[in-house]
Design a protein around this motif. Sequence first.
Motif, PDB file in Angstrom:
ATOM      1  N   HIS A 145       0.830  -1.207   0.000  1.00 33.69           N
ATOM      2  CA  HIS A 145       0.000   0.000   0.000  1.00 33.69           C
ATOM      3  C   HIS A 145       0.865   1.257   0.000  1.00 33.69           C
ATOM      4  CE1 HIS A 145      -2.956   3.031   1.199  1.00 33.69           C
ATOM      5  NE2 HIS A 145      -2.091   3.367   2.137  1.00 33.69           N
ATOM      6  N   CYS A 146       1.867   1.290   0.894  1.00 33.54           N
ATOM      7  CA  CYS A 146       2.733   2.474   0.997  1.00 33.54           C
ATOM      8  C   CYS A 146       3.469   2.732  -0.310  1.00 33.54           C
ATOM      9  CB  CYS A 146       3.736   2.306   2.141  1.00 33.54           C
ATOM     10  SG  CYS A 146       3.003   2.453   3.768  1.00 33.54           S
ATOM     11  N   PHE A 147       3.898   1.664  -0.957  1.00 28.83           N
ATOM     12  CA  PHE A 147       4.605   1.826  -2.219  1.00 28.83           C
ATOM     13  C   PHE A 147       3.661   2.336  -3.305  1.00 28.83           C
ATOM     14  CE2 PHE A 147       6.258   0.495  -6.295  1.00 28.83           C
ATOM     15  CZ  PHE A 147       7.566   0.946  -6.217  1.00 28.83           C
ATOM     16  N   GLU A 148       2.496   1.718  -3.398  1.00 27.30           N
ATOM     17  CA  GLU A 148       1.562   2.067  -4.465  1.00 27.30           C
ATOM     18  C   GLU A 148       1.033   3.488  -4.330  1.00 27.30           C
ATOM     19  OE1 GLU A 148      -1.278  -1.045  -4.116  1.00 27.30           O
ATOM     20  OE2 GLU A 148       0.022  -2.565  -5.030  1.00 27.30           O
ATOM     21  N   VAL A 149       0.719   3.914  -3.102  1.00 28.66           N
ATOM     22  CA  VAL A 149       0.137   5.239  -2.915  1.00 28.66           C
ATOM     23  C   VAL A 149       1.143   6.343  -3.238  1.00 28.66           C
ATOM     24  CG1 VAL A 149       0.708   5.661  -0.473  1.00 28.66           C
ATOM     25  CG2 VAL A 149      -1.434   6.527  -1.403  1.00 28.66           C
ATOM     26  N   SER A 150       2.426   6.028  -3.168  1.00 35.32           N
ATOM     27  CA  SER A 150       3.452   7.039  -3.443  1.00 35.32           C
ATOM     28  C   SER A 150       3.597   7.319  -4.938  1.00 35.32           C
ATOM     29  CB  SER A 150       4.814   6.586  -2.896  1.00 35.32           C
ATOM     30  OG  SER A 150       5.344   5.519  -3.661  1.00 35.32           O
ATOM     31  N   VAL A 221       9.826  15.274  -0.088  1.00 32.86           N
ATOM     32  CA  VAL A 221       9.804  13.944   0.514  1.00 32.86           C
ATOM     33  C   VAL A 221       8.372  13.593   0.896  1.00 32.86           C
ATOM     34  CG1 VAL A 221      10.245  14.796   2.858  1.00 32.86           C
ATOM     35  CG2 VAL A 221      10.931  12.487   2.264  1.00 32.86           C
ATOM     36  N   TYR A 222       8.053  12.306   0.893  1.00 32.31           N
ATOM     37  CA  TYR A 222       6.793  11.803   1.435  1.00 32.31           C
ATOM     38  C   TYR A 222       7.122  11.042   2.717  1.00 32.31           C
ATOM     39  CZ  TYR A 222       4.992  12.471  -3.365  1.00 32.31           C
ATOM     40  OH  TYR A 222       4.644  12.977  -4.592  1.00 32.31           O
ATOM     41  N   ILE A 223       6.465  11.435   3.802  1.00 34.11           N
ATOM     42  CA  ILE A 223       6.624  10.721   5.075  1.00 34.11           C
ATOM     43  C   ILE A 223       5.255  10.193   5.482  1.00 34.11           C
ATOM     44  CG2 ILE A 223       7.172  10.960   7.521  1.00 34.11           C
ATOM     45  CD1 ILE A 223       9.395  12.820   6.825  1.00 34.11           C
ATOM     46  N   TYR A 224       5.205   8.929   5.847  1.00 37.46           N
ATOM     47  CA  TYR A 224       3.919   8.269   6.069  1.00 37.46           C
ATOM     48  C   TYR A 224       3.404   8.481   7.489  1.00 37.46           C
ATOM     49  CZ  TYR A 224       4.531   6.093   1.556  1.00 37.46           C
ATOM     50  OH  TYR A 224       4.695   5.898   0.211  1.00 37.46           O
ATOM     51  N   THR A 225       2.112   8.659   7.552  1.00 37.42           N
ATOM     52  CA  THR A 225       1.454   8.856   8.841  1.00 37.42           C
ATOM     53  C   THR A 225       0.197   8.011   8.874  1.00 37.42           C
ATOM     54  OG1 THR A 225       0.339  10.468  10.271  1.00 37.42           O
ATOM     55  CG2 THR A 225       0.300  10.909   7.918  1.00 37.42           C
ATOM     56  N   SER A 226      -0.094   7.375  10.013  1.00 34.27           N
ATOM     57  CA  SER A 226      -1.305   6.577  10.134  1.00 34.27           C
ATOM     58  C   SER A 226      -2.479   7.486  10.430  1.00 34.27           C
ATOM     59  CB  SER A 226      -1.164   5.553  11.261  1.00 34.27           C
ATOM     60  OG  SER A 226      -0.171   4.615  10.936  1.00 34.27           O
ATOM     61  N   GLY A 230      -7.059   3.789   8.104  1.00 37.17           N
ATOM     62  CA  GLY A 230      -6.618   2.440   8.429  1.00 37.17           C
ATOM     63  C   GLY A 230      -5.244   2.134   7.903  1.00 37.17           C
ATOM     64  N   LEU A 231      -4.901   2.608   6.716  1.00 35.46           N
ATOM     65  CA  LEU A 231      -3.580   2.361   6.161  1.00 35.46           C
ATOM     66  C   LEU A 231      -2.786   3.664   6.150  1.00 35.46           C
ATOM     67  CD1 LEU A 231      -4.608   0.016   3.224  1.00 35.46           C
ATOM     68  CD2 LEU A 231      -3.207  -0.627   5.191  1.00 35.46           C
ATOM     69  N   PRO A 232      -1.451   3.574   6.200  1.00 34.92           N
ATOM     70  CA  PRO A 232      -0.637   4.789   6.255  1.00 34.92           C
ATOM     71  C   PRO A 232      -0.905   5.710   5.064  1.00 34.92           C
ATOM     72  CG  PRO A 232       0.689   2.859   6.758  1.00 34.92           C
ATOM     73  CD  PRO A 232      -0.636   2.350   6.278  1.00 34.92           C
ATOM     74  N   LYS A 233      -0.842   7.022   5.325  1.00 33.16           N
ATOM     75  CA  LYS A 233      -1.019   8.029   4.285  1.00 33.16           C
ATOM     76  C   LYS A 233       0.315   8.722   4.055  1.00 33.16           C
ATOM     77  CE  LYS A 233      -4.210  10.370   6.479  1.00 33.16           C
ATOM     78  NZ  LYS A 233      -4.345   9.633   7.734  1.00 33.16           N
ATOM     79  N   ALA A 234       0.579   9.063   2.803  1.00 39.05           N
ATOM     80  CA  ALA A 234       1.843   9.709   2.446  1.00 39.05           C
ATOM     81  C   ALA A 234       1.685  11.223   2.542  1.00 39.05           C
ATOM     82  CB  ALA A 234       2.271   9.304   1.046  1.00 39.05           C
ATOM     83  N   ALA A 235       2.172  11.811   3.625  1.00 45.00           N
ATOM     84  CA  ALA A 235       2.118  13.261   3.793  1.00 45.00           C
ATOM     85  C   ALA A 235       3.176  13.901   2.900  1.00 45.00           C
ATOM     86  CB  ALA A 235       2.359  13.636   5.252  1.00 45.00           C
ATOM     87  N   ILE A 236       2.773  14.929   2.169  1.00 38.65           N
ATOM     88  CA  ILE A 236       3.678  15.603   1.238  1.00 38.65           C
ATOM     89  C   ILE A 236       4.403  16.735   1.960  1.00 38.65           C
ATOM     90  CG2 ILE A 236       3.845  16.835  -0.958  1.00 38.65           C
ATOM     91  CD1 ILE A 236       1.085  15.601  -1.670  1.00 38.65           C
ATOM     92  N   TRP A 431       1.366  31.054   4.990  1.00 40.05           N
ATOM     93  CA  TRP A 431       2.473  30.779   5.910  1.00 40.05           C
ATOM     94  C   TRP A 431       2.239  29.515   6.729  1.00 40.05           C
ATOM     95  CZ3 TRP A 431       7.167  32.238   5.620  1.00 40.05           C
ATOM     96  CH2 TRP A 431       7.505  33.474   5.054  1.00 40.05           C
ATOM     97  N   ALA A 432       1.020  29.016   6.695  1.00 42.27           N
ATOM     98  CA  ALA A 432       0.694  27.773   7.405  1.00 42.27           C
ATOM     99  C   ALA A 432      -0.129  26.889   6.473  1.00 42.27           C
ATOM    100  CB  ALA A 432      -0.080  28.078   8.686  1.00 42.27           C
ATOM    101  N   PRO A 433       0.513  26.381   5.406  1.00 45.05           N
ATOM    102  CA  PRO A 433      -0.234  25.606   4.414  1.00 45.05           C
ATOM    103  C   PRO A 433      -0.479  24.173   4.864  1.00 45.05           C
ATOM    104  CG  PRO A 433       2.073  25.708   3.795  1.00 45.05           C
ATOM    105  CD  PRO A 433       1.930  26.540   5.047  1.00 45.05           C
ATOM    106  N   PHE A 434      -1.458  23.560   4.243  1.00 46.08           N
ATOM    107  CA  PHE A 434      -1.679  22.124   4.405  1.00 46.08           C
ATOM    108  C   PHE A 434      -1.739  21.543   3.010  1.00 46.08           C
ATOM    109  CE2 PHE A 434      -5.008  18.683   4.578  1.00 46.08           C
ATOM    110  CZ  PHE A 434      -4.148  17.702   5.031  1.00 46.08           C
ATOM    111  N   ILE A 435      -0.687  20.826   2.616  1.00 47.84           N
ATOM    112  CA  ILE A 435      -0.599  20.298   1.256  1.00 47.84           C
ATOM    113  C   ILE A 435      -1.455  19.057   1.105  1.00 47.84           C
ATOM    114  CG2 ILE A 435       0.972  19.459  -0.533  1.00 47.84           C
ATOM    115  CD1 ILE A 435       3.216  21.020   0.863  1.00 47.84           C
ATOM    116  N   GLY A 436      -1.450  18.203   2.123  1.00 45.46           N
ATOM    117  CA  GLY A 436      -2.285  17.019   2.087  1.00 45.46           C
ATOM    118  C   GLY A 436      -1.512  15.742   1.857  1.00 45.46           C
ATOM    119  N   TYR A 437      -2.227  14.724   1.382  1.00 48.25           N
ATOM    120  CA  TYR A 437      -1.671  13.384   1.238  1.00 48.25           C
ATOM    121  C   TYR A 437      -1.591  12.996  -0.241  1.00 48.25           C
ATOM    122  CZ  TYR A 437      -3.248  13.447   6.078  1.00 48.25           C
ATOM    123  OH  TYR A 437      -3.466  13.797   7.373  1.00 48.25           O
ATOM    124  N   MET A 438      -0.516  12.355  -0.592  1.00 50.15           N
ATOM    125  CA  MET A 438      -0.304  11.937  -1.971  1.00 50.15           C
ATOM    126  C   MET A 438      -1.345  10.893  -2.385  1.00 50.15           C
ATOM    127  SD  MET A 438       1.393  12.172  -4.716  1.00 50.15           S
ATOM    128  CE  MET A 438       1.588  11.220  -6.224  1.00 50.15           C
TER     129      MET A 438
END
Length: 619
Positions: A145-150, A221-226, A230-236, A431-438
């Motif tokens: 999942h982590c690989f595919e979502v990236s 970079v993408y760093i994963y967060t639960s 249910g499955l980890p999300k790739a934070a951008i 100055w305080a953006p939220f980019i979201g999840y890949m």
Amino acid sequence: VLCPTDIMLLALLFAVVFFFGFRYCFPYFLHDLYLIYIRLRLRYRIKKCMKTNYTITDHFLDVVKTTPNKPFVYFQDECFTYKQADELSNKTARVFLQSGLNKGDVVALFSQNSPMFVWLWLGLTKIGCVAAFINFNIRSKSLLHCFEVSGAKVLVAAQELRDAVDEVLPSLQQQQVSVLVLSDKWSSSGVESFTQKMDQVSSAPLSPNVTCGLTLLSPAVYIYTSGTTGLPKAAILSQIKLLLMSFVHMSMGRTSDEVLYISLPLYHTTGFIGVVGAICLGYTVALRSKFSVSNFWNDCRKYNATAILYIGETLRYLCNTPKSLNDRNHNVKLAIGNGTRPDVWREFLTRFGDIRVIEFYGATESNCSFINYFRKIGAVGRDFFLYKWMNPYAFIKFDVDRGEVVRDSSGFCVKVARGEPGLLVSKITPWAPFIGYMGDMKQTESKRLHNVFKKGDTYFNTGDMFLVDKEGFVYFYDRTGDTFRWKGENVATTEVADILTMADCIQEANVYGVSVPGNEGRAGMAAIALKEGLKFDPTTVFKHVVNLLPVYARPLFIRIQESLSITGTFKHQKGKLTEEEFDPNKISDPLYFLDMKEKDYVPLTVNIYDSLVTGTIKV
């Protein structure tokens, strides 16, 4: 008539009275102002970088130019200078270019801490590619999942993770993914040796045209967060986000002469930002492949470390070691991290000396952070009006049972009073953006809270509850939603539940976190219902859990119920289960405990419960 001397004396007296009176009424004001000053300096620096498009790579290359022979990374018995790091990352960049990567492409890194991890990331940054940091504890479904979502085209994996890669290799090959390994001994078909390719390329500087078009807003970079999915999300994390996050290190008055010891995993934000801070400030980092409680202080002495990174569990593990005459024989002056309990904090200082502990709060994808600059034990920062003016945020009422924010008759959110727990939300601004999840717009949107205090405004929902005391200090209170934190990692309850229901005997699972005395965070517990006609098979479930879930996500306790309670909206009820925890004196349902010594789920007896509560049994 007063003479000039009398007037001067009266003025001086008034100034002294005013100064001490002000300090008495507002004891933390000057510290607050200093933190605001640091924030303003950072903003000025960021604006300057944006005008000239001064990226992380530019920061690094300037340090290489000014101090080429300065140690950058210590690892085991090796020392790599900034110049060597530059040359080695040039090599990794060329290997990636020869593999057909272009600017904006994604490469997944699956490795424990090592200098190579840093060279790989730097090499990718130099050519405008994005690194996706994969948690080296995950396996099977979660790994795929982590690989595919990236959206990665390439996976680079370390030798020690061969078994995990071999398990998913057929799926990766089916997706035509290139698998590069950091080994010359990996004999699996369909994989290539990255290290052999590195030996064949030049270490000369890259052409500036390679990264043409890269900006501070580009993903770095993408760093994963639960989370609640249910499955980890790739934070951008963009280039500018990394610079902003390095504020934690910049605000401490760090100098280029320091050595930061990093035993936290580099896939974890806290560990990785330590490396980014080194690049921005020019200090040295000492890496360890994995945290080792027995080698921690020996490493600090070996590398002459002046600062360390921690999560709450780290300090507790150190305090649990046998006392030694060498406990204060080190040069560590600063500890930066999050999640430690007040009692562990005090014990750490008493035992290991006058170390300045800087507790902070800041989720990977969050647009809001706090820093406890005041040595206030237990706090993560202060609620200060000027800080709130610079980065608008609020603590609002949240209905735990309904799982939603409380709104007034006008439809707007309600702020909590001081001393009352509240959900932290932070206004989304340039100055305080939220980019979201890949690759997950649905979950990205779910973290945005609209019409909070006025029509049309948008805030980031941190999902974390805080409490502000009468002095304005901010304390972490709890986590909302379907997550809990254990062993320094966020655990998504739905992911664990999905894995549990794959076991032959389990029909349904409701996973939640429970407090275990003497431990930070919450341990996993699952209430389960069995399939009709089947009995609970503890040994099989144990093997299933150990094979498919990382250590921190494995349910420590299992509670067997005839049926699981649900809400009117068909959601599992967790409130009462969380309150009852795992106490066999209160619960008539069968309870089981994950016993790693017995390699089985064993019945949770009163004796085992008492041993867990008193700390005789360590978890």
